[in-house]
Design an enzyme around this catalytic site. Structure first.
Site, PDB file in Angstrom:
ATOM      1  CE  LYS A  25      39.635  39.543  42.611  1.00 21.95           C
ATOM      2  NZ  LYS A  25      39.753  38.332  41.775  1.00 21.95           N
TER       3      LYS A  25
ATOM      4  CD  GLN B 194      40.730  34.933  42.373  1.00 23.55           C
ATOM      5  OE1 GLN B 194      39.825  35.766  42.351  1.00 23.55           O
ATOM      6  NE2 GLN B 194      41.959  35.221  42.020  1.00 23.55           N
TER       7      GLN B 194
ATOM      8  CG  ASP C 285      36.326  37.723  36.486  1.00 25.77           C
ATOM      9  OD1 ASP C 285      37.045  38.692  36.808  1.00 25.77           O
ATOM     10  OD2 ASP C 285      36.322  36.632  37.089  1.00 25.77           O
TER      11      ASP C 285
HETATM   12  N1  GUN Z   1      42.895  35.272  38.818  1.00 28.02           N
HETATM   13  C1  GUN Z   1      43.800  36.223  38.509  1.00 28.02           C
HETATM   14  N2  GUN Z   1      43.191  37.325  37.993  1.00 28.02           N
HETATM   15  C2  GUN Z   1      41.866  37.043  37.972  1.00 28.02           C
HETATM   16  C3  GUN Z   1      40.720  37.785  37.557  1.00 28.02           C
HETATM   17  O1  GUN Z   1      40.791  38.929  37.089  1.00 28.02           O
HETATM   18  N3  GUN Z   1      39.530  37.154  37.711  1.00 28.02           N
HETATM   19  C4  GUN Z   1      39.435  35.884  38.216  1.00 28.02           C
HETATM   20  N4  GUN Z   1      38.223  35.343  38.305  1.00 28.02           N
HETATM   21  N5  GUN Z   1      40.458  35.178  38.607  1.00 28.02           N
HETATM   22  C5  GUN Z   1      41.684  35.754  38.489  1.00 28.02           C
END
Ligand code: GUN
Length: 294
Positions: A53, A97, A120
């Site tokens: 990311k 995350q 998100d």
């Molecule tokens: N863990 C797996 N997919 C995601 C996501 O799209 N956002 C976040 N914050 N954690 C994740």
């Protein structure tokens, strides 16, 4: 029939090129979009996702910072940290995350993120907006699926969309986005009886369960579009989706591979949401205008 392979990397590159221009325009006007990613503990898969990311941000000019907090951080320390990011003007998007360690209340942490920085789209305010009307930050994976279909010219209106999986991250928001696009939506899950009865009726099938190869060709209607959101690592280290690619490709008209399908789109939509958060801040009066909807 041999299905068309939908190339998530190619589609991602298309959107990232547009986002890069918008980032440059914002920087010219004095705002560099910034994303803060918070990771707790040392889960190897999460660390890879977080690194990817941050790298993706840099590649289009978005500032990013990764905060790796110790696995024994307290709930209060974590929420206080998120609140400090809410106050930081260089940060327009905040992503914590998931999953977090079990002793931490995920929901309380997500609710601590300012809804204006919740890239998100998991905060109640943004989830609610997704259900009722236009959400500023549709969750990245289901949003990426919609953008892939749009790019491929696959219409959702009037189609029977079957989603397998009811998670807050994918299944539920995917259902809302598909409804908005005019699909007739069925959501299946672990308690669904005779799953194949539903999947075989799908014009568009979205698999988001996290079980390697559980959707096989005999569960798919000839000519259906198959979107595989699963990312599963086999004991030999190979990455596979929830769909058995070989048997499904013989039946479907189009299918996303794993890797190289939905995965790159998730990160691309995170970039889009971060950019939109920064554009929102940069517009006089803090109002978003329609042209900003990616
Ligand atoms: N863990 C797996 N997919 C995601 C996501 O799209 N956002 C976040 N914050 N954690 C994740």
């Amino acid at each position: 029939m041999s299905a068309k392979r939908i190339d998530g990397k190619l589609i991602s590159d298309f959107f990232r090129a547009e986002f890069k221009l918008r980032v440059a325009r914002l920087i010219e006007r004095g705002t560099r979009p910034g994303l803060a990613v918070v990771i707790v503990g040392s889960d190897a898969a999460s660390q890879v996702y977080v690194r990817n990311k941050a790298r993706a941000c840099e590649s289009i000019g978005i500032y990013s910072e990764v905060h790796a907090l110790s696995a024994d951080v307290s709930q209060d320390e974590l929420t206080a940290f998120v609140e400090s990011l809410n106050q930081n003007p260089a940060i327009h998007g905040i992503l914590v995350q998931l999953p977090l360690p079990k002793r931490i209340d995920d929901r309380a942490v997500i609710e601590a993120i300012s809804p204006d920085k919740d890239v998100d789209g998991f905060h109640y305010a943004n989830m609610g907006a997704l259900v009722i009307d236009e959400s500023r930050f549709p969750p990245c994976t289901p949003y990426g699926v919609m953008k892939m279909l749009e790019y491929e010219g696959i219409a959702v209106e009037g189609q029977h969309v079957v989603i397998v999986g009811r998670s807050n991250i994918v299944g539920k928001p995917q259902a809302m986005l598909m409804l908005k696009a005019g699909g007739t939506v069925t959501v299946c899950h672990s308690k669904t009886r005779d799953l194949a009865r539903f999947t075989r009726d799908a014009d568009i099938l979205v698999a988001a369960v996290g079980k390697a190869g559980m959707i096989t060709g005999d569960m798919i209607k000839p000519g259906a579009v198959v979107i595989d959101v699963g990312i599963n690592r086999l004991p030999d280290g190979k990455l596979v989706g929830d769909v058995d690619f070989e048997s499904a490709s013989a039946v479907a008209s189009a299918i996303t591979p794993v890797p190289g399908g939905v995965g790159p789109m998730t990160i691309t939509m995170l970039l889009g949401n971060t950019l939109r958060a920064a554009e929102f801040c940069a517009v006089p009066g803090g109002r978003m205008n329609e042209t900003m909807i990616a």
